[in-house]
Write a protein that holds these residues in place. Structure first.
Motif, PDB file in Angstrom:
ATOM      1  N   SER A  46       0.873  58.668  -0.240  1.00  0.00           N
ATOM      2  CA  SER A  46       2.239  58.641  -0.750  1.00  0.00           C
ATOM      3  C   SER A  46       3.103  59.745  -0.174  1.00  0.00           C
ATOM      4  O   SER A  46       4.309  59.720  -0.287  1.00  0.00           O
ATOM      5  CB  SER A  46       2.247  58.759  -2.279  1.00  0.00           C
ATOM      6  N   LEU A  47       2.490  60.787   0.455  1.00  0.00           N
ATOM      7  CA  LEU A  47       3.260  61.849   1.088  1.00  0.00           C
ATOM      8  C   LEU A  47       2.812  61.940   2.536  1.00  0.00           C
ATOM      9  O   LEU A  47       1.813  62.566   2.864  1.00  0.00           O
ATOM     10  CB  LEU A  47       3.034  63.181   0.357  1.00  0.00           C
ATOM     11  N   SER A  48       3.553  61.299   3.430  1.00  0.00           N
ATOM     12  CA  SER A  48       3.145  61.180   4.819  1.00  0.00           C
ATOM     13  C   SER A  48       3.108  62.552   5.491  1.00  0.00           C
ATOM     14  O   SER A  48       3.782  63.490   5.069  1.00  0.00           O
ATOM     15  CB  SER A  48       4.112  60.249   5.554  1.00  0.00           C
ATOM     16  N   ILE A  49       2.354  62.661   6.588  1.00  0.00           N
ATOM     17  CA  ILE A  49       2.086  63.941   7.229  1.00  0.00           C
ATOM     18  C   ILE A  49       3.354  64.729   7.552  1.00  0.00           C
ATOM     19  O   ILE A  49       3.472  65.880   7.161  1.00  0.00           O
ATOM     20  CB  ILE A  49       1.249  63.731   8.515  1.00  0.00           C
ATOM     21  N   PRO A  50       4.372  64.160   8.247  1.00  0.00           N
ATOM     22  CA  PRO A  50       5.545  64.962   8.564  1.00  0.00           C
ATOM     23  C   PRO A  50       6.302  65.400   7.328  1.00  0.00           C
ATOM     24  O   PRO A  50       6.997  66.393   7.359  1.00  0.00           O
ATOM     25  CB  PRO A  50       6.393  64.032   9.429  1.00  0.00           C
ATOM     26  N   LEU A  51       6.164  64.686   6.212  1.00  0.00           N
ATOM     27  CA  LEU A  51       6.848  65.069   4.992  1.00  0.00           C
ATOM     28  C   LEU A  51       6.110  66.179   4.262  1.00  0.00           C
ATOM     29  O   LEU A  51       6.641  66.772   3.340  1.00  0.00           O
ATOM     30  CB  LEU A  51       6.999  63.859   4.072  1.00  0.00           C
ATOM     31  N   GLN A  52       4.868  66.502   4.665  1.00  0.00           N
ATOM     32  CA  GLN A  52       4.092  67.526   3.985  1.00  0.00           C
ATOM     33  C   GLN A  52       4.168  68.873   4.688  1.00  0.00           C
ATOM     34  O   GLN A  52       3.651  69.859   4.173  1.00  0.00           O
ATOM     35  CB  GLN A  52       2.626  67.109   3.905  1.00  0.00           C
ATOM     36  N   THR A  53       4.781  68.941   5.854  1.00  0.00           N
ATOM     37  CA  THR A  53       4.799  70.196   6.584  1.00  0.00           C
ATOM     38  C   THR A  53       5.551  71.244   5.789  1.00  0.00           C
ATOM     39  O   THR A  53       6.585  70.959   5.172  1.00  0.00           O
ATOM     40  CB  THR A  53       5.463  70.009   7.958  1.00  0.00           C
ATOM     41  N   PRO A  54       5.063  72.513   5.748  1.00  0.00           N
ATOM     42  CA  PRO A  54       5.692  73.556   4.942  1.00  0.00           C
ATOM     43  C   PRO A  54       7.177  73.735   5.236  1.00  0.00           C
ATOM     44  O   PRO A  54       7.966  73.994   4.328  1.00  0.00           O
ATOM     45  CB  PRO A  54       4.877  74.808   5.316  1.00  0.00           C
ATOM     46  N   GLY A  55       7.546  73.624   6.505  1.00  0.00           N
ATOM     47  CA  GLY A  55       8.956  73.796   6.845  1.00  0.00           C
ATOM     48  C   GLY A  55       9.838  72.769   6.173  1.00  0.00           C
ATOM     49  O   GLY A  55      10.916  73.096   5.649  1.00  0.00           O
ATOM     50  N   HIS A  56       9.392  71.537   6.148  1.00  0.00           N
ATOM     51  CA  HIS A  56      10.183  70.482   5.535  1.00  0.00           C
ATOM     52  C   HIS A  56      10.188  70.618   4.019  1.00  0.00           C
ATOM     53  O   HIS A  56      11.201  70.340   3.363  1.00  0.00           O
ATOM     54  CB  HIS A  56       9.642  69.117   5.945  1.00  0.00           C
ATOM     55  N   LEU A  57       9.063  71.061   3.432  1.00  0.00           N
ATOM     56  CA  LEU A  57       9.034  71.275   1.989  1.00  0.00           C
ATOM     57  C   LEU A  57       9.939  72.442   1.601  1.00  0.00           C
ATOM     58  O   LEU A  57      10.543  72.439   0.524  1.00  0.00           O
ATOM     59  CB  LEU A  57       7.601  71.524   1.523  1.00  0.00           C
ATOM     60  N   LYS A  58      10.030  73.456   2.468  1.00  0.00           N
ATOM     61  CA  LYS A  58      10.956  74.561   2.205  1.00  0.00           C
ATOM     62  C   LYS A  58      12.392  74.058   2.238  1.00  0.00           C
ATOM     63  O   LYS A  58      13.240  74.481   1.416  1.00  0.00           O
ATOM     64  CB  LYS A  58      10.758  75.653   3.264  1.00  0.00           C
ATOM     65  N   GLU A  59      12.712  73.148   3.148  1.00  0.00           N
ATOM     66  CA  GLU A  59      14.054  72.576   3.190  1.00  0.00           C
ATOM     67  C   GLU A  59      14.346  71.800   1.909  1.00  0.00           C
ATOM     68  O   GLU A  59      15.454  71.853   1.361  1.00  0.00           O
ATOM     69  CB  GLU A  59      14.201  71.661   4.409  1.00  0.00           C
ATOM     70  N   LEU A  60      13.335  71.081   1.433  1.00  0.00           N
ATOM     71  CA  LEU A  60      13.497  70.358   0.174  1.00  0.00           C
ATOM     72  C   LEU A  60      13.710  71.330  -0.974  1.00  0.00           C
ATOM     73  O   LEU A  60      14.590  71.125  -1.829  1.00  0.00           O
ATOM     74  CB  LEU A  60      12.256  69.489  -0.086  1.00  0.00           C
ATOM     75  N   PHE A  61      12.938  72.399  -1.008  1.00  0.00           N
ATOM     76  CA  PHE A  61      13.085  73.427  -2.053  1.00  0.00           C
ATOM     77  C   PHE A  61      14.500  74.004  -2.035  1.00  0.00           C
ATOM     78  O   PHE A  61      15.132  74.171  -3.091  1.00  0.00           O
ATOM     79  CB  PHE A  61      12.063  74.537  -1.830  1.00  0.00           C
ATOM     80  N   ASP A  62      15.017  74.301  -0.864  1.00  0.00           N
ATOM     81  CA  ASP A  62      16.359  74.885  -0.755  1.00  0.00           C
ATOM     82  C   ASP A  62      17.435  73.932  -1.275  1.00  0.00           C
ATOM     83  O   ASP A  62      18.442  74.377  -1.838  1.00  0.00           O
ATOM     84  CB  ASP A  62      16.658  75.250   0.703  1.00  0.00           C
ATOM     85  N   ARG A  63      17.218  72.642  -1.110  1.00  0.00           N
ATOM     86  CA  ARG A  63      18.207  71.676  -1.590  1.00  0.00           C
ATOM     87  C   ARG A  63      18.151  71.528  -3.109  1.00  0.00           C
ATOM     88  O   ARG A  63      19.180  71.371  -3.767  1.00  0.00           O
ATOM     89  CB  ARG A  63      17.989  70.320  -0.925  1.00  0.00           C
TER      90      ARG A  63
END
Length: 360
Positions: free
Chosen positions: A6-23
């Protein structure tokens, strides 16, 4: 490994999760409180219950300080337990929020996600079917057809007579609303149907039917009340107040979602030019070109447009809420209430301004 789909590999990368956190961190204090998590999930309107969101936030808050830092947030997203609570929705939220740099960075999604340039455009959805404006259009067609069967297509049939806004029958309050279903001739009907479907359905695809309905009806009511106050002798027929509200609702949506749209300035310019040209032409025709025309409520266009802008700012979906946008919502809503209250007060306390009522 079977639990990671349910959470594909590129969506799990720390950088992308940090972007999600910032939003999700709306006030940019470096933490996600329960309110921010709740508003983020509710803005995507997937119907996750409040108590479930509270439970997720509390479970992820490892130091019990009432807020999530970036690491706690990432653990919350990656926690296998949350996969079964949020289901597919968290994956979808992340697709919405992650910027196009996913593709620009060379990372390819194993699920071949096609990320649009703007987050607003990603919200367009055809399911469930968008039928609100279609139903209103069908009612207008029924009204016109009933009169047309009896040979009356110029707003003189029984349906039109009972529902048109007649300034001499202001005491029949429903006319301030039902005039939207009455049209003077087939061309008048077809033009309004075309425009309201062209503009209304795309709004429904992003903002949900009930928001669009509120905007549309606000334009209808503002159109009749405003016209009655400023041009008391004018009869009203047609959905132009609601149609113009839909036009300015698009402007409101662009204003409130400026950073989340593709080419917002170009979109805004198109709508501004269209409405200014049409309103300007209408005003000229009403007061300069044909001073004998007392049956076309051009003021309804203006007041419907104003209502659509104010209520659109207030109720249409704002993808990423900023502090100044909250202030703008409050100002818009307050201004609408003030104007509507003033118009209603004039009708109640200054009856001498209006034509004599028809006693029949």
């Amino acid at each position: 490994m079977a639990r990671s789909d349910s959470l594909s590999i590129p969506l799990q990368t720390p950088g992308h999760l940090k972007e999600l956190f910032d939003r999700v961190d709306q006030d940019k204090d470096g933490y996600v409180c329960y309110r921010e998590l709740y508003e983020f999930l509710q803005s995507n309107e997937e119907g996750i219950p409040r108590h479930v969101i509270r439970r997720i936030h509390e479970n992820a808050d490892r130091n019990d300080d009432g807020k999530l830092d970036c690491q706690e947030f990432i653990h919350m997203v990656m926690d296998p337990e949350n996969k079964y609570i949020f289901g597919q929705y968290f994956n979808m939220y992340m697709r919405y929020l992650l910027p196009p740099s996913i593709h620009q960075s060379g990372l390819k999604s194993s699920t071949s996600i096609d990320v649009a340039d703007g987050r607003y455009e990603e919200r367009y959805s055809c399911w469930p079917p968008k039928v609100c404006m279609i139903l209103i259009s069908l009612i207008e067609i029924v009204f016109f057809t009933v009169d047309a069967v009896q040979g009356n297509t110029m707003a003189r049939g029984p349906m039109a007579t009972a529902h048109i806004y007649n300034p001499h029958r202001r005491q029949e309050a429903w006319r301030f609303f039902t005039y939207m279903f009455v049209h003077v001739g087939l061309l008048h009907l077809l033009v309004n149907l075309f425009v309201q479907l062209l503009l209304g359905v795309p709004l429904e695809m992003v903002h949900k039917w009930w928001r669009v309905l509120i905007v549309y009806l606000a334009g209808v009511i503002a159109g009749s009340l405003g016209t009655s106050v400023t041009d008391p002798s004018v009869w009203l027929a047609g959905a132009s107040g609601g149609v113009y509200a839909l036009i300015t609702a698009h402007i409101a949506s662009i204003i409130m979602n400026w950073k989340d749209m593709t080419y917002p300035l170009a979109q805004l310019a198109i709508f501004v030019v269209v409405i200014c040209t049409d309103v300007g032409t209408a005003i000229y025709n009403r007061y300069v070109g044909d001073k004998n025309d007392e049956h076309i409520g051009y003021a309804a266009h203006f007041f419907g447009a104003l209502a659509g802008l104010l209520i659109g700012i207030t109720v249409l979906k704002n993808i990423s809420v900023e502090k100044h946008e909250r202030v703008l919502k409050m100002i818009a809503y307050s201004l609408y209430l003030i104007l509507m209250s003033a118009a209603i007060s004039v009708h109640i306390f200054n009856p001498a301004r209006f034509p004599e009522p028809d006693k029949r």
